[in-house]
Design a protein around this motif. Sequence first.
Motif, PDB file in Angstrom:
ATOM      1  N   MET A 102     -26.708 -16.224  -0.551  1.00 24.65           N
ATOM      2  CA  MET A 102     -27.399 -17.423  -0.122  1.00 24.65           C
ATOM      3  C   MET A 102     -26.531 -18.125   0.900  1.00 24.65           C
ATOM      4  SD  MET A 102     -28.727 -20.666  -2.372  1.00 24.65           S
ATOM      5  CE  MET A 102     -27.132 -21.204  -2.907  1.00 24.65           C
ATOM      6  N   SER A 103     -27.115 -18.568   1.962  1.00 22.89           N
ATOM      7  CA  SER A 103     -26.407 -19.290   3.002  1.00 22.89           C
ATOM      8  C   SER A 103     -26.423 -20.780   2.697  1.00 22.89           C
ATOM      9  CB  SER A 103     -27.070 -19.022   4.361  1.00 22.89           C
ATOM     10  OG  SER A 103     -26.510 -19.854   5.338  1.00 22.89           O
ATOM     11  N   GLU A 104     -25.263 -21.331   2.393  1.00 24.75           N
ATOM     12  CA  GLU A 104     -25.185 -22.748   2.052  1.00 24.75           C
ATOM     13  C   GLU A 104     -25.352 -23.637   3.284  1.00 24.75           C
ATOM     14  OE1 GLU A 104     -25.346 -22.266  -1.731  1.00 24.75           O
ATOM     15  OE2 GLU A 104     -24.949 -24.264  -1.004  1.00 24.75           O
ATOM     16  N   GLY A 105     -25.212 -23.070   4.489  1.00 23.30           N
ATOM     17  CA  GLY A 105     -25.288 -23.869   5.698  1.00 23.30           C
ATOM     18  C   GLY A 105     -26.695 -24.005   6.254  1.00 23.30           C
ATOM     19  N   PHE A 106     -27.709 -23.585   5.541  1.00 21.61           N
ATOM     20  CA  PHE A 106     -29.076 -23.639   6.049  1.00 21.61           C
ATOM     21  C   PHE A 106     -29.537 -25.073   6.215  1.00 21.61           C
ATOM     22  CE2 PHE A 106     -33.261 -22.303   6.900  1.00 21.61           C
ATOM     23  CZ  PHE A 106     -34.097 -23.203   6.286  1.00 21.61           C
ATOM     24  N   SER A 107     -30.091 -25.366   7.380  1.00 21.37           N
ATOM     25  CA  SER A 107     -30.727 -26.674   7.590  1.00 21.37           C
ATOM     26  C   SER A 107     -31.915 -26.478   8.509  1.00 21.37           C
ATOM     27  CB  SER A 107     -29.744 -27.689   8.191  1.00 21.37           C
ATOM     28  OG  SER A 107     -29.349 -27.271   9.479  1.00 21.37           O
ATOM     29  N   ALA A 108     -33.005 -27.108   8.170  1.00 21.91           N
ATOM     30  CA  ALA A 108     -34.225 -27.008   8.963  1.00 21.91           C
ATOM     31  C   ALA A 108     -34.324 -28.205   9.885  1.00 21.91           C
ATOM     32  CB  ALA A 108     -35.438 -26.955   8.040  1.00 21.91           C
ATOM     33  N   SER A 109     -34.944 -27.992  11.020  1.00 26.99           N
ATOM     34  CA  SER A 109     -35.103 -29.075  11.986  1.00 26.99           C
ATOM     35  C   SER A 109     -36.498 -29.673  11.872  1.00 26.99           C
ATOM     36  CB  SER A 109     -34.875 -28.536  13.401  1.00 26.99           C
ATOM     37  OG  SER A 109     -33.573 -28.067  13.537  1.00 26.99           O
ATOM     38  N   PHE A 110     -36.725 -30.426  10.830  1.00 23.78           N
ATOM     39  CA  PHE A 110     -37.997 -31.098  10.644  1.00 23.78           C
ATOM     40  C   PHE A 110     -37.894 -32.501  11.215  1.00 23.78           C
ATOM     41  CE2 PHE A 110     -38.195 -28.174   6.912  1.00 23.78           C
ATOM     42  CZ  PHE A 110     -39.309 -27.456   7.310  1.00 23.78           C
ATOM     43  N   SER A 111     -38.973 -32.986  11.786  1.00 25.04           N
ATOM     44  CA  SER A 111     -39.002 -34.360  12.283  1.00 25.04           C
ATOM     45  C   SER A 111     -39.023 -35.319  11.098  1.00 25.04           C
ATOM     46  CB  SER A 111     -40.240 -34.589  13.149  1.00 25.04           C
ATOM     47  OG  SER A 111     -41.393 -34.603  12.341  1.00 25.04           O
ATOM     48  N   ARG A 112     -38.768 -36.587  11.365  1.00 29.24           N
ATOM     49  CA  ARG A 112     -38.798 -37.604  10.314  1.00 29.24           C
ATOM     50  C   ARG A 112     -40.173 -37.641   9.651  1.00 29.24           C
ATOM     51  NH1 ARG A 112     -35.858 -42.367   9.260  1.00 29.24           N
ATOM     52  NH2 ARG A 112     -34.594 -41.958  11.083  1.00 29.24           N
ATOM     53  N   GLU A 113     -41.237 -37.555  10.452  1.00 31.61           N
ATOM     54  CA  GLU A 113     -42.598 -37.593   9.916  1.00 31.61           C
ATOM     55  C   GLU A 113     -42.881 -36.375   9.039  1.00 31.61           C
ATOM     56  OE1 GLU A 113     -42.007 -37.881  13.310  1.00 31.61           O
ATOM     57  OE2 GLU A 113     -42.118 -40.068  13.332  1.00 31.61           O
ATOM     58  N   GLU A 114     -42.412 -35.215   9.485  1.00 32.40           N
ATOM     59  CA  GLU A 114     -42.620 -33.999   8.696  1.00 32.40           C
ATOM     60  C   GLU A 114     -41.872 -34.079   7.370  1.00 32.40           C
ATOM     61  OE1 GLU A 114     -43.253 -30.607  12.112  1.00 32.40           O
ATOM     62  OE2 GLU A 114     -41.229 -31.349  11.710  1.00 32.40           O
ATOM     63  N   MET A 115     -40.638 -34.560   7.403  1.00 37.63           N
ATOM     64  CA  MET A 115     -39.864 -34.677   6.168  1.00 37.63           C
ATOM     65  C   MET A 115     -40.521 -35.647   5.185  1.00 37.63           C
ATOM     66  SD  MET A 115     -37.529 -32.493   6.135  1.00 37.63           S
ATOM     67  CE  MET A 115     -36.753 -33.038   4.631  1.00 37.63           C
ATOM     68  N   GLU A 116     -41.025 -36.753   5.692  1.00 37.38           N
ATOM     69  CA  GLU A 116     -41.695 -37.713   4.808  1.00 37.38           C
ATOM     70  C   GLU A 116     -42.971 -37.099   4.223  1.00 37.38           C
ATOM     71  OE1 GLU A 116     -42.496 -40.559   2.317  1.00 37.38           O
ATOM     72  OE2 GLU A 116     -40.617 -40.380   3.402  1.00 37.38           O
ATOM     73  N   ALA A 117     -43.705 -36.355   5.045  1.00 36.58           N
ATOM     74  CA  ALA A 117     -44.921 -35.700   4.556  1.00 36.58           C
ATOM     75  C   ALA A 117     -44.579 -34.655   3.495  1.00 36.58           C
ATOM     76  CB  ALA A 117     -45.674 -35.059   5.722  1.00 36.58           C
ATOM     77  N   ILE A 118     -43.493 -33.912   3.684  1.00 31.04           N
ATOM     78  CA  ILE A 118     -43.061 -32.926   2.690  1.00 31.04           C
ATOM     79  C   ILE A 118     -42.687 -33.637   1.396  1.00 31.04           C
ATOM     80  CG2 ILE A 118     -41.221 -31.298   2.091  1.00 31.04           C
ATOM     81  CD1 ILE A 118     -41.270 -30.462   5.088  1.00 31.04           C
ATOM     82  N   ARG A 119     -41.904 -34.694   1.504  1.00 31.40           N
ATOM     83  CA  ARG A 119     -41.510 -35.444   0.299  1.00 31.40           C
ATOM     84  C   ARG A 119     -42.726 -35.965  -0.449  1.00 31.40           C
ATOM     85  NH1 ARG A 119     -37.894 -37.839   4.026  1.00 31.40           N
ATOM     86  NH2 ARG A 119     -35.898 -36.796   3.901  1.00 31.40           N
ATOM     87  N   LYS A 120     -43.671 -36.539   0.298  1.00 34.26           N
ATOM     88  CA  LYS A 120     -44.872 -37.090  -0.326  1.00 34.26           C
ATOM     89  C   LYS A 120     -45.665 -35.990  -1.023  1.00 34.26           C
ATOM     90  CE  LYS A 120     -49.055 -39.671   0.720  1.00 34.26           C
ATOM     91  NZ  LYS A 120     -49.917 -40.174   1.769  1.00 34.26           N
ATOM     92  N   SER A 121     -45.820 -34.871  -0.350  1.00 32.85           N
ATOM     93  CA  SER A 121     -46.575 -33.767  -0.918  1.00 32.85           C
ATOM     94  C   SER A 121     -45.907 -33.214  -2.165  1.00 32.85           C
ATOM     95  CB  SER A 121     -46.731 -32.667   0.121  1.00 32.85           C
ATOM     96  OG  SER A 121     -47.395 -31.569  -0.418  1.00 32.85           O
ATOM     97  N   LEU A 122     -44.589 -33.135  -2.146  1.00 36.50           N
ATOM     98  CA  LEU A 122     -43.868 -32.540  -3.268  1.00 36.50           C
ATOM     99  C   LEU A 122     -43.747 -33.464  -4.471  1.00 36.50           C
ATOM    100  CD1 LEU A 122     -41.047 -30.671  -1.361  1.00 36.50           C
ATOM    101  CD2 LEU A 122     -43.178 -29.747  -2.270  1.00 36.50           C
ATOM    102  N   ARG A 123     -44.008 -34.735  -4.291  1.00 42.41           N
ATOM    103  CA  ARG A 123     -43.928 -35.677  -5.417  1.00 42.41           C
ATOM    104  C   ARG A 123     -44.917 -35.313  -6.519  1.00 42.41           C
ATOM    105  NH1 ARG A 123     -43.816 -40.188  -1.340  1.00 42.41           N
ATOM    106  NH2 ARG A 123     -41.631 -40.234  -0.805  1.00 42.41           N
ATOM    107  N   ASP A 124     -46.060 -34.847  -6.126  1.00 38.15           N
ATOM    108  CA  ASP A 124     -47.076 -34.438  -7.089  1.00 38.15           C
ATOM    109  C   ASP A 124     -47.089 -32.907  -7.097  1.00 38.15           C
ATOM    110  OD1 ASP A 124     -49.253 -33.870  -8.629  1.00 38.15           O
ATOM    111  OD2 ASP A 124     -50.674 -35.043  -7.469  1.00 38.15           O
ATOM    112  N   GLU A 125     -46.256 -32.330  -7.944  1.00 36.83           N
ATOM    113  CA  GLU A 125     -46.061 -30.890  -7.964  1.00 36.83           C
ATOM    114  C   GLU A 125     -47.354 -30.116  -8.229  1.00 36.83           C
ATOM    115  OE1 GLU A 125     -43.201 -27.872 -10.406  1.00 36.83           O
ATOM    116  OE2 GLU A 125     -42.487 -29.897 -10.034  1.00 36.83           O
ATOM    117  N   ALA A 126     -48.187 -30.609  -9.128  1.00 34.67           N
ATOM    118  CA  ALA A 126     -49.444 -29.913  -9.435  1.00 34.67           C
ATOM    119  C   ALA A 126     -50.361 -29.913  -8.222  1.00 34.67           C
ATOM    120  CB  ALA A 126     -50.135 -30.572 -10.622  1.00 34.67           C
ATOM    121  N   ARG A 127     -50.454 -31.056  -7.545  1.00 31.60           N
ATOM    122  CA  ARG A 127     -51.299 -31.124  -6.355  1.00 31.60           C
ATOM    123  C   ARG A 127     -50.752 -30.221  -5.254  1.00 31.60           C
ATOM    124  NH1 ARG A 127     -50.612 -35.636  -3.008  1.00 31.60           N
ATOM    125  NH2 ARG A 127     -50.848 -34.546  -1.094  1.00 31.60           N
TER     126      ARG A 127
END
Length: 124
Positions: free
Chosen positions: A1-26
């Motif tokens: 596993m590469s510990e140095g992995f980082s994705a280049s997501f925009s602030r809006e994309e990261m917030e959308a990912i966080r929001k989506s992941l909050r409700d794991e079932a959804r």
Amino acid sequence: MSEGFSASFSREEMEAIRKSLRDEARFGADFMARLKRVAKRIPFTEDLLAAWFCTRDPQTPRRVKLTLLAALGYFVLPLDAIPDFMPLIGFTDDAAVIAAAIAAVAGSIKPEHRERAKTAMADL
């Protein structure tokens, strides 16, 4: 596993990912619904499923789960660098994000995750 992995997501994309992941079932329902709609048109469906099953495995390290969930979130969310409806190239950005995430955590995606993905392909 590469510990140095980082994705280049925009602030809006990261917030959308966080929001989506909050409700794991959804998120899981959104992921499977989207995958069923496009499964026949994309060559990396089995990789998506293997990544999904890896995230569901309680033995998978948290960092690996977060890396894969971010990539799966990019696939699910309507925010896209290249719109998915564009013929031939619409899923190239999704494929690149998934490939990068899987490469970063390849050692954590076990043969049993890949086997479950193959089995699930029959249901799509």
